[in-house]
Design an enzyme around this catalytic site. Structure first.
Site, PDB file in Angstrom:
ATOM      1  N   TRP A  10       0.829  -1.219   0.000  1.00  0.00           N
ATOM      2  CA  TRP A  10       0.000   0.000   0.000  1.00  0.00           C
ATOM      3  C   TRP A  10       0.862   1.268   0.000  1.00  0.00           C
ATOM      4  CZ3 TRP A  10      -4.656  -0.760   3.922  1.00  0.00           C
ATOM      5  CH2 TRP A  10      -5.414  -1.859   3.507  1.00  0.00           C
ATOM      6  N   GLU A 166      11.343  -6.805  -9.437  1.00  0.00           N
ATOM      7  CA  GLU A 166      10.566  -5.617  -9.798  1.00  0.00           C
ATOM      8  C   GLU A 166      11.422  -4.695 -10.663  1.00  0.00           C
ATOM      9  OE1 GLU A 166       7.204  -4.846  -6.835  1.00  0.00           O
ATOM     10  OE2 GLU A 166       8.995  -4.015  -5.935  1.00  0.00           O
ATOM     11  N   GLY A 172       4.841   1.499 -11.052  1.00  0.00           N
ATOM     12  CA  GLY A 172       3.998   2.687 -11.028  1.00  0.00           C
ATOM     13  C   GLY A 172       3.993   3.450 -12.339  1.00  0.00           C
ATOM     14  N   GLY A 233       1.438  -2.905  -6.352  1.00  0.00           N
ATOM     15  CA  GLY A 233       1.357  -1.567  -5.764  1.00  0.00           C
ATOM     16  C   GLY A 233      -0.013  -0.960  -6.008  1.00  0.00           C
ATOM     17  N   GLY A 234      -0.117  -0.109  -7.029  1.00  0.00           N
ATOM     18  CA  GLY A 234      -1.336   0.659  -7.290  1.00  0.00           C
ATOM     19  C   GLY A 234      -2.613  -0.165  -7.257  1.00  0.00           C
TER      20      GLY A 234
HETATM   21  C1  PEP Z   1       5.496  -1.942  -6.178  1.00  0.00           C
HETATM   22  O1  PEP Z   1       5.632  -0.827  -5.720  1.00  0.00           O
HETATM   23  O2  PEP Z   1       5.991  -2.923  -5.601  1.00  0.00           O
HETATM   24  C2  PEP Z   1       4.745  -2.088  -7.419  1.00  0.00           C
HETATM   25  C3  PEP Z   1       4.844  -3.204  -8.084  1.00  0.00           C
HETATM   26  O3  PEP Z   1       3.968  -1.006  -7.802  1.00  0.00           O
HETATM   27  P1  PEP Z   1       2.947  -0.947  -9.039  1.00  0.00           P
HETATM   28  O4  PEP Z   1       2.145  -2.215  -9.023  1.00  0.00           O
HETATM   29  O5  PEP Z   1       2.100   0.266  -8.763  1.00  0.00           O
HETATM   30  O6  PEP Z   1       3.775  -0.818 -10.272  1.00  0.00           O
END
Ligand code: PEP
Length: 249
Positions: A10, A166, A172, A233-234
């Site tokens: 979050w 990642e 993001g 994330g989002g």
């Molecule tokens: C994260 O911050 O671990 C991430 C994967 O963010 P998002 O899904 O928003 O790209």
């Protein structure tokens, strides 16, 4: 069989009331997959989230911790503090921690040791920048991040480690690694583990993908043999979207 895991990060979102609202929404969702589900609210809301979800299938986890047990580290939180409010899993090495808070592979190795010492489970994050991908150096970067932060560990420690690949350029940004890029990198990571620790460890460790994972692309990403779930994330800030991803297995 490796654990399938979907974890929601979050980040610095949701105050107390917003956290309660999202927890309530999450409890209304139906799970049809076997994935383990985790959410990582802000420190201030961890205890409330733990209390709300303690009889559910959702594990509440932390976004970060300090490596020291206690002491003069203003603004920081220790493993013992997390454990005292019911938290047994911590995300370490997120690219935002590396970029904005100067976390290095060396300081992360200390955090890894501290978490394992307290018998916590770790979601260890790493990934290359866009320039590394463009120059074809992405595998070297990822191999170095894993080696420097984790390869001092005994094989048995990997029972408590989940990896999260990642790519920084996908976090993001709405830009997702293609399923092939994700699979290629996850297979490379598993091979790197096998070279160091053997196939038992390599086949045990869950490797999650993170970076603009959403309901529309989760199924395709998760269908790859070396992708064991996602760090979200989002899309984890909306209960329906998050569970569409949880159920994408
Ligand atoms: C994260 O911050 O671990 C991430 C994967 O963010 P998002 O899904 O928003 O790209």
């Amino acid at each position: 069989m490796r654990k399938q895991i979907v974890a929601g990060n979050w980040k610095m979102n949701n105050d107390l009331a917003q956290t309660q609202a999202l927890l309530t929404d999450l409890q209304k969702q139906t799970q049809t997959s076997n994935a383990e589900v985790m959410i990582a609210p802000a420190f201030t809301n961890l205890y409330q989230a733990f209390e709300t979800l303690k009889h559910s299938n959702i594990e509440v986890i932390a976004q970060n911790m300090h490596f020291a047990e206690s002491g003069a580290y203003t603004g920081e939180v220790s493993a013992n503090m997390l454990k005292s409010v019911g938290i047994n899993t911590v995300i370490l090495g997120h690219s935002e921690r590396r970029e904005y808070f100067n976390e290095t592979d060396e300081s992360l190795a200390k955090k890894v040791d501290a978490a394992l010492e307290k018998e916590m489970q770790i979601i260890f994050c790493f990934g290359e920048q866009l320039a590394d991908r463009k120059s074809g150096n992405h595998e070297n970067i990822v191999e170095g991040q894993i080696r420097k932060a984790l390869f001092h560990l005994e094989a048995s420690s990997f029972q408590n480690i989940i990896l999260a690949y990642e790519p920084v350029w996908a976090i993001g940004t709405g830009e997702t690694a293609t399923p092939e890029q994700a699979q290629d990198m996850h297979a490379f990571i598993r091979q790197t583990l096998e070279d160091k620790y053997g196939s038992d460890v390599a086949n045990l460790v869950s490797i999650l993908y993170g970076g603009s994972c959403k309901p529309s692309n989760a199924k395709e990403i998760f269908s790859n043999p070396d992708v064991d779930g996602g760090l979200i994330g989002g899309a984890s800030l909306n209960a329906e979207d998050f569970y569409a991803i949880v159920n994408a297995f």
